[in-house]
Design a protein around this motif. Structure first.
Motif, short mmCIF file in Angstrom:
data_model
loop_
_atom_site.label_atom_id
_atom_site.label_comp_id
_atom_site.label_asym_id
_atom_site.label_seq_id
_atom_site.Cartn_x
_atom_site.Cartn_y
_atom_site.Cartn_z
N UNK A 160 20.86 -18.28 -10.96
CA UNK A 160 20.60 -17.15 -10.08
C UNK A 160 19.88 -17.57 -8.81
N UNK A 161 18.94 -18.49 -8.94
CA UNK A 161 18.12 -18.89 -7.80
C UNK A 161 18.97 -19.49 -6.67
N UNK A 162 20.09 -20.17 -7.03
CA UNK A 162 20.94 -20.79 -6.01
C UNK A 162 21.73 -19.77 -5.21
N UNK A 163 22.04 -18.64 -5.81
CA UNK A 163 22.93 -17.66 -5.16
C UNK A 163 22.21 -16.36 -4.82
N UNK A 164 20.92 -16.30 -5.05
CA UNK A 164 20.18 -15.05 -4.84
C UNK A 164 20.28 -14.58 -3.39
N UNK A 165 20.14 -15.51 -2.43
CA UNK A 165 20.20 -15.11 -1.01
C UNK A 165 21.56 -14.52 -0.66
N UNK A 166 22.64 -15.13 -1.17
CA UNK A 166 23.99 -14.61 -0.90
C UNK A 166 24.17 -13.23 -1.51
N UNK A 167 23.66 -13.05 -2.71
CA UNK A 167 23.79 -11.75 -3.38
C UNK A 167 23.02 -10.67 -2.63
N UNK A 168 21.84 -11.00 -2.13
CA UNK A 168 21.06 -10.00 -1.37
C UNK A 168 21.80 -9.61 -0.08
N UNK A 169 22.39 -10.61 0.60
CA UNK A 169 23.15 -10.29 1.82
C UNK A 169 24.36 -9.43 1.48
N UNK A 170 25.01 -9.73 0.39
CA UNK A 170 26.18 -8.97 -0.03
C UNK A 170 25.82 -7.52 -0.34
N UNK A 171 24.78 -7.32 -1.12
CA UNK A 171 24.36 -5.97 -1.47
C UNK A 171 23.87 -5.20 -0.25
N UNK A 172 23.15 -5.88 0.63
CA UNK A 172 22.65 -5.22 1.84
C UNK A 172 23.82 -4.80 2.73
N UNK A 173 24.86 -5.66 2.83
CA UNK A 173 26.03 -5.32 3.64
C UNK A 173 26.78 -4.13 3.07
N UNK A 174 26.89 -4.06 1.76
CA UNK A 174 27.57 -2.92 1.12
C UNK A 174 26.82 -1.62 1.41
N UNK A 175 25.50 -1.69 1.35
CA UNK A 175 24.71 -0.49 1.64
C UNK A 175 24.83 -0.10 3.11
N UNK A 176 24.85 -1.12 3.98
CA UNK A 176 24.93 -0.84 5.42
C UNK A 176 26.27 -0.25 5.80
N UNK A 177 27.33 -0.61 5.06
CA UNK A 177 28.66 -0.11 5.37
C UNK A 177 28.72 1.41 5.32
N UNK A 178 27.90 2.01 4.46
CA UNK A 178 27.91 3.46 4.33
C UNK A 178 27.29 4.15 5.54
N UNK A 179 26.52 3.41 6.34
CA UNK A 179 25.86 4.02 7.50
C UNK A 179 26.52 3.63 8.82
#
Length: 632
Positions: free
Chosen positions: A366-385
């Motif tokens: 998880x530690x290796x991909x955590x930054x990518x996952x946070x960017x991915x989730x943040x982008x999905x949330x931003x898409x709604x706005x």
């Protein structure tokens, strides 16, 4: 004024004056045109095909529906001028005329469609089927409502469509593609060629004397446009996308870990197993074999008894999802390494399975991909706005705020291009970096300083705004400004002419029968051979253009073609092979289907043109312009 006219009309003199005044008005109207009052209003018809009319309302509805579809697709407004520039009005008119032509012909032939056929066609339409695969009445009504249709109108349209398809099928439905045509297409794509060649380097042109100043100036005068300074523009670009709005630092670790567990397969390789299999004709034999395995008989011995070869014994190495038979997959992935299964009822009969090797899954922590996952989730949330921010930016632009202020207020990155040409390069020749570069530059060079521009929709679903801040017009550069460029171009042209002349002489020698090895050696080049060449595809140091030139040259003939940079390629085609056409292959079937479609479309177009010629087509340009909101 009216009161004055009434008062004047009370005396005999006033009555004469008023009569003369109104007489002059009536005459002037007759002269300058209110003829429609007397001749009747113009017909509200855009086109007539035989006895079939296309009303202005019918055209306007189809036109507006197409505009709305394009607006929904591009998320941009389309003005009437833009629609006419795109030819949307003519496309809609052409479609309606074609449909009316087929409707006219259907009436002449007495064609009709039963209610049962129309109902069955609608109910079998995949667009109207629900999750259970059956016709969904509510879904049907919702789709019609979303497209501004009612049921009677839709049924009427469907009946007309089916009737038209009857004519189309009669014209081209049972079309047979000529074998000679299939063979020609096959030969074009399947032909392979071989050639011998060598490359003439620029040094083969020999010494090029330095040009005089007069030569360079004459060269410059002949090609002034080549050395012209292009137009440059200063452009501000504001991009809005999910990544720009995303705030990865606000994504919690719990949310990122949850996504990690859901998408582990993306961050590594799944478990793979190498599996052996023995098939049996019946479940009873499979159970008996399983008992013998439990009593000590080896899997290999059992396979030999049943005459199963080593190749047939190996099922292969798979992940669980790669296996077609789910029952076999479940059984195989439940076994330990070297374990043998109980009888499994597979898709093709009962089998026994053995797993000979297990390659465990390998997943990044998880530690290796955590930054990518946070960017991915943040982008999905931003898409709604996105649309909400887009509307806010548009409101600010409507208030005449420049993009520089909007970028600061909305915390968005502004890209400023101080000077860029149509080709996307700055005056130093460096390529600029800007979101949606080609679309933005094309739009910016159509715009002007201070122009009100529309946002461009990006492929990722975002938006890009642009504004032209400054225009530096193109201009002719003086000879002194471009002297070095002129000299370089003069020398390049001189080398190219020398190489063409040298290549022509070498080709003549090859045509007379000299060996290419001897000709190449004398030219100071190494002979090469290219085999299995295909059209429109480069190979080794041969570009696609050079290969296509080889396909345009007869076998046994020689020619030359421009190579990479300032080089020239001299070649001789040595062979051409074409495998025979096998009509039973999938590729041959695909070619035949494509040709059948093209031929069918051509036949139908010819038929429609003939019917239109016989029936006569009249277009009311005035009504057409009025229907699309144009001026008279």
């Amino acid at each position: 004024m009216l009161r004055g006219l009434r008062k004047a009309g009370q005396s005999w003199l006033g009555k004469v004056v008023v009569a003369l005044l109104f007489g002059l008005l009536i005459v002037s109207f007759a002269i300058w045109g209110i003829g429609d009052i007397f001749r009747g209003a113009p017909r509200n018809t855009v086109a007539v095909i035989g006895k079939t009319e296309i009303s202005a309302e019918q055209f306007r509805t189809a036109y507006q529906n197409e505009l709305q579809r394009l607006i929904r697709q591009t998320r941009q407004s389309i003005t009437p001028d833009q629609a006419r520039a795109f030819g949307i009005d003519r496309q809609i008119l052409s479609r309606l005329v074609t449909e009316a032509t087929l409707d006219q012909r259907a009436r002449e032939l007495g064609l009709g469609i039963s209610n049962e056929t129309v109902a069955r066609t609608i109910m079998e339409d995949q667009n109207f089927k629900g999750a259970n695969g059956q016709f969904d009445r509510r879904l049907f009504e919702n789709i019609l409502r979303d497209n501004g249709l009612n049921e009677p109108a839709f049924v009427r349209d469907q009946r007309a469509v089916i009737t038209r398809l009857q004519i189309a099928d009669a014209i081209s439905g049972a079309l047979t593609v000529p074998l000679a045509m299939q063979d020609a297409i096959h030969r074009y794509g399947a032909e392979r060629r071989s050639a011998s060649y060598f490359v003439l380097a620029p040094t083969a042109a020999g010494d090029i004397p330095a040009p005089s100043e007069a030569d360079l100036k004459a060269f410059y005068e002949e090609r002034k446009a080549t050395f012209r300074a292009p137009e440059y523009r200063s452009v501000n670009v504001l991009a809005l996308n999910a990544e720009a709005l995303a705030q990865p630092d606000q994504v919690t670790e719990a949310a990122a870990r949850q996504r990690y567990e859901q998408a582990k397969a993306r961050f590594g390789t799944p478990e793979r197993r190498t599996i052996q299999q023995i098939s049996f004709p019946s479940a009873e034999e499979a159970r008996a074999a399983a008992e013998r395995i439990k009593q000590g008989t080896s899997f290999e011995a059992l396979a030999q008894e049943r005459n199963v070869s080593a190749a047939d014994l190996e099922l292969g190495t798979y992940t669980r999802t790669e296996m077609i038979d789910s029952a076999v997959a479940d059984a195989a992935f439940a076994l330990p390494e070297n374990g043998v299964s109980d009888p499994v009822q597979g898709r093709f009969g009962p089998v026994l399975l053995r797993v000979t090797r297990i390659a465990p899954e390998s997943v990044k922590p998880f530690e290796e991909v955590a930054a990518d996952l946070r960017r991915e989730l943040a982008a999905e949330k931003a898409r709604a706005t996105l649309d909400e921010v887009h509307d806010a930016v548009e409101d600010m632009r409507a208030g005449a705020k420049p993009l520089t202020e909007i970028a600061k207020e909305k915390n968005l990155a502004l890209v400023t291009l101080p000077s860029v040409g149509r080709d996307g390069r700055d005056p130093a020749g460096q390529a600029v970096t800007v979101p949606e570069r080609d679309a933005v530059l094309a739009a910016a060079f159509r715009s002007d300083v201070g122009a009100d521009t529309e946002a461009l929709r990006t492929r990722s679903g975002g938006y890009v705004w642009y504004e032209v801040a400054k225009i530096e017009p193109g201009r002719e550069r003086s000879f002194d400004e471009v002297r070095e460029d002129v000299a370089a171009q003069w020398r390049a042209d001189a080398i190219a002419r020398r190489l063409i002349e040298r290549a022509r002489a070498l080709v003549e020698r090859l045509e007379k029968g000299e060996a290419i090895e001897a000709v190449a050696a004398e030219a100071g080049a190494a002979p090469k051979t290219a085999t299995d060449l295909t059209r429109n595809a480069g190979k080794d140091d041969l570009a696609a253009d050079a290969v296509n030139r080889m396909f345009a040259t007869n076998v046994g003939k020689a020619a030359s073609v421009a190579g990479a940079g300032d080089t020239r390629i001299v070649f001789k085609v040595t062979a051409a092979t074409v495998p025979p056409l096998v009509t039973s292959t999938l590729e041959a079937g695909r070619i035949a289907d494509q040709l059948r479609t093209y031929l069918g479309d051509d036949l139908l177009a010819e038929y429609i043109a003939l019917v239109q010629k016989d029936a006569g087509v009249q277009v009311n340009e005035q009504a057409l312009r009025r229907a699309v909101g144009g001026e008279f």
